[in-house]
Write an enzyme that holds these catalytic residues in place. Structure first.
Site, mmCIF file in Angstrom:
data_model
loop_
_atom_site.group_PDB
_atom_site.id
_atom_site.type_symbol
_atom_site.label_atom_id
_atom_site.label_comp_id
_atom_site.label_asym_id
_atom_site.label_seq_id
_atom_site.Cartn_x
_atom_site.Cartn_y
_atom_site.Cartn_z
ATOM 1 N N HIS A 332 0.852 -1.187 0.000
ATOM 2 C CA HIS A 332 0.000 0.000 0.000
ATOM 3 C C HIS A 332 0.889 1.240 0.000
ATOM 4 C CE1 HIS A 332 -2.927 3.016 1.441
ATOM 5 N NE2 HIS A 332 -3.819 2.250 0.848
ATOM 6 N N ASP A 391 -7.916 -4.738 -0.441
ATOM 7 C CA ASP A 391 -8.326 -5.439 -1.658
ATOM 8 C C ASP A 391 -8.069 -6.944 -1.570
ATOM 9 O OD1 ASP A 391 -9.152 -3.152 -3.125
ATOM 10 O OD2 ASP A 391 -7.060 -2.643 -3.472
#
Length: 458
Positions: A332, A391
């Site tokens: 991320h 996700d």
């Protein structure tokens, strides 16, 4: 005119594209020379400060003796830790999307009567103009639901007598209507595509006012409108975890930028949708599911750590799946040690896997969660820690819920529009300047040449 003209890339276009690319390439060292932060992020991955917001905060490090140290991530909505928000409404066996939307828009948790009135208001707005489904959604259905969603949003402008009014009461009215309508626009768009392109039966269920947003999504989508309480609860949690993530994410920053021009709400939200559609932003959970489907075919023993680690290494070496060199759902831009949304989600995902009889698949996901950071650290030099992101599990949840891949990113949009609208209101309330950062021109000045004296490009 031959329809192919709209999609055919001719040799002439390829040649012109090469000419364009040659003209546009900027040497990497020039970004360093002029101290330009590519992607508005510095070399350590920290975002360039571009604005102030009260709406949410993403925390991934803290200062210790003057040094920034990575910590387990936390996400705050209007000062409330998302972990506490989720724990609060799940403890009471309530749905959280509506009250969290209220919090983002109005900076307070609603009292019981306020929440009831607000939920009723959203239900009141959850109906499309007469013949909109027939005349707009059913005409020229697109294979991409995000494009369908953006087109529908832009078309709603024509139905609004005060479309260009940017006063706060009017923009709030528009925002609440769009928040309410996003599930219908997304799912009806999918139903039209599924019918006209895939030959499936066409189901257009009306929303039900007594149902939550999550329940209505499942009710409208499924032919028999049935769902289990756990399915609806987990989808609701997914919406809450996706609805806001600071002002700097690409689609929310797009919302601020376009809002600052004082254009209408429909144009702003359509621009945000266009941003979220991009695979670098909202489409990652589709790739996660597709990656795992490939992994399950390639690995004979899902419990064998050596086999799984070897497959992950092949992903990084561009020898597996889509040959992009990525392990999707891992890493991320901000979080390093952990993404709080993934941490919150995991326990609920495990419960759903048990209800669906998919414990083996969940075990494989958990094993990849453990091994992927180790493999990445071994294979690549990274400036900060790496962990799974939201996700990673959201795609698995949508797969277990039987949601079609085409709706994965629109579900993200159904959640994130609450954050977009809060940020649009914030931008307008502060009456800021039009957002216009600087770009340094590095081309050389040249003298004009008559057309007869110009040389043909090689």
């Amino acid at each position: 005119m031959d329809h192919n003209v709209y999609s055919e890339v001719t040799p002439e276009i390829v040649q012109l594209a090469k000419l364009s690319e040659k003209a546009d390439i900027i040497e990497t060292e020039l970004f360093t020379k002029y101290d330009v932060k590519r992607g508005l992020r510095d070399l350590n991955g920290k975002g360039v400060l571009a604005g102030l917001t009260r709406i949410s905060d993403v925390r991934a490090n803290k200062m210790v003796d003057g040094v920034q140290v990575p910590i387990h991530g936390d996400l705050f909505y209007r000062g409330y830790n998302v972990k506490d928000l989720v724990a609060g409404f799940t403890k009471d066996n309530r749905f959280g999307f509506e009250e969290t939307t209220y919090l983002l828009l109005f900076d307070k948790l609603p009292a019981k009567k306020e929440l009831e009135d607000f939920t009723n208001l959203l239900s009141y707005y959850r109906s499309l103009p007469t013949s909109f489904v027939r005349d707009i959604i059913m005409k020229a259905p697109s294979k991409d639901m995000m494009n369908t969603l953006a087109r529908s949003v832009l078309t709603l402008y024509s139905y609004d007598d005060r479309a260009d009014d940017t006063t706060l009461p009017n923009v709030l009215r528009q925002s609440l209507q769009l928040i309410s309508l996003f599930p219908l626009l997304s799912i009806y768009g999918y139903q039209a595509y599924s019918h006209y392109h895939d030959g499936k039966s066409l189901y257009i269920h009306s929303s039900r006012p007594e149902l939550s947003t999550a329940e209505n999504i499942l009710h409208i989508l499924r032919p028999d409108s049935s769902y289990t309480p756990l399915e609806a609860r987990i989808l609701d949690i997914a919406l809450v975890l996706h609805m806001e993530h600071g002002g700097g994410n690409n689609s929310t920053f797009t919302t601020h930028v376009v809002t600052s021009s004082l254009t209408d709400t429909y144009s702003v939200i359509a621009a945000a949708i266009g941003s979220l559609k991009g695979p670098r932003h909202g489409g990652a959970n589709i790739k996660v599911v597709q990656m795992f489907e490939d992994m399950k075919k390639e690995i004979s023993d899902w419990e064998d750590e050596e086999q799984v680690a070897a497959y992950l290494a092949r992903l990084l070496h561009k020898d597996a799946f889509d040959h992009a060199g990525l392990i999707y759902g891992v890493g991320h831009a901000v979080y390093s040690k952990s993404d709080p949304r993934a941490v919150i989600f995991k326990s609920f995902v495990e419960k759903l896997s048990e209800e669906k009889g998919l414990q083996k698949e969940f075990a494989l996901y958990s094993l990849v969660e453990k091994l992927a950071p180790e493999v990445i650290t071994k294979e690549r030099q990274i400036y900060k820690g790496v962990s799974i992101n939201v996700d990673f599990y959201s795609g698995f949840v949508y797969h277990m819920l039987g949601l079609p891949l085409e709706l994965y990113t629109p579900i993200f949009a159904i959640a994130r529009i609450s954050g977009w609208c809060a940020h649009r209101m914030e931008e307008l309330a502060n009456n800021g300047k039009i957002i216009r950062p600087a770009y340094k021109a590095i081309g050389e000045d040249r003298s004009y040449t008559d057309v007869s004296d110009r040389k043909k490009s090689s």
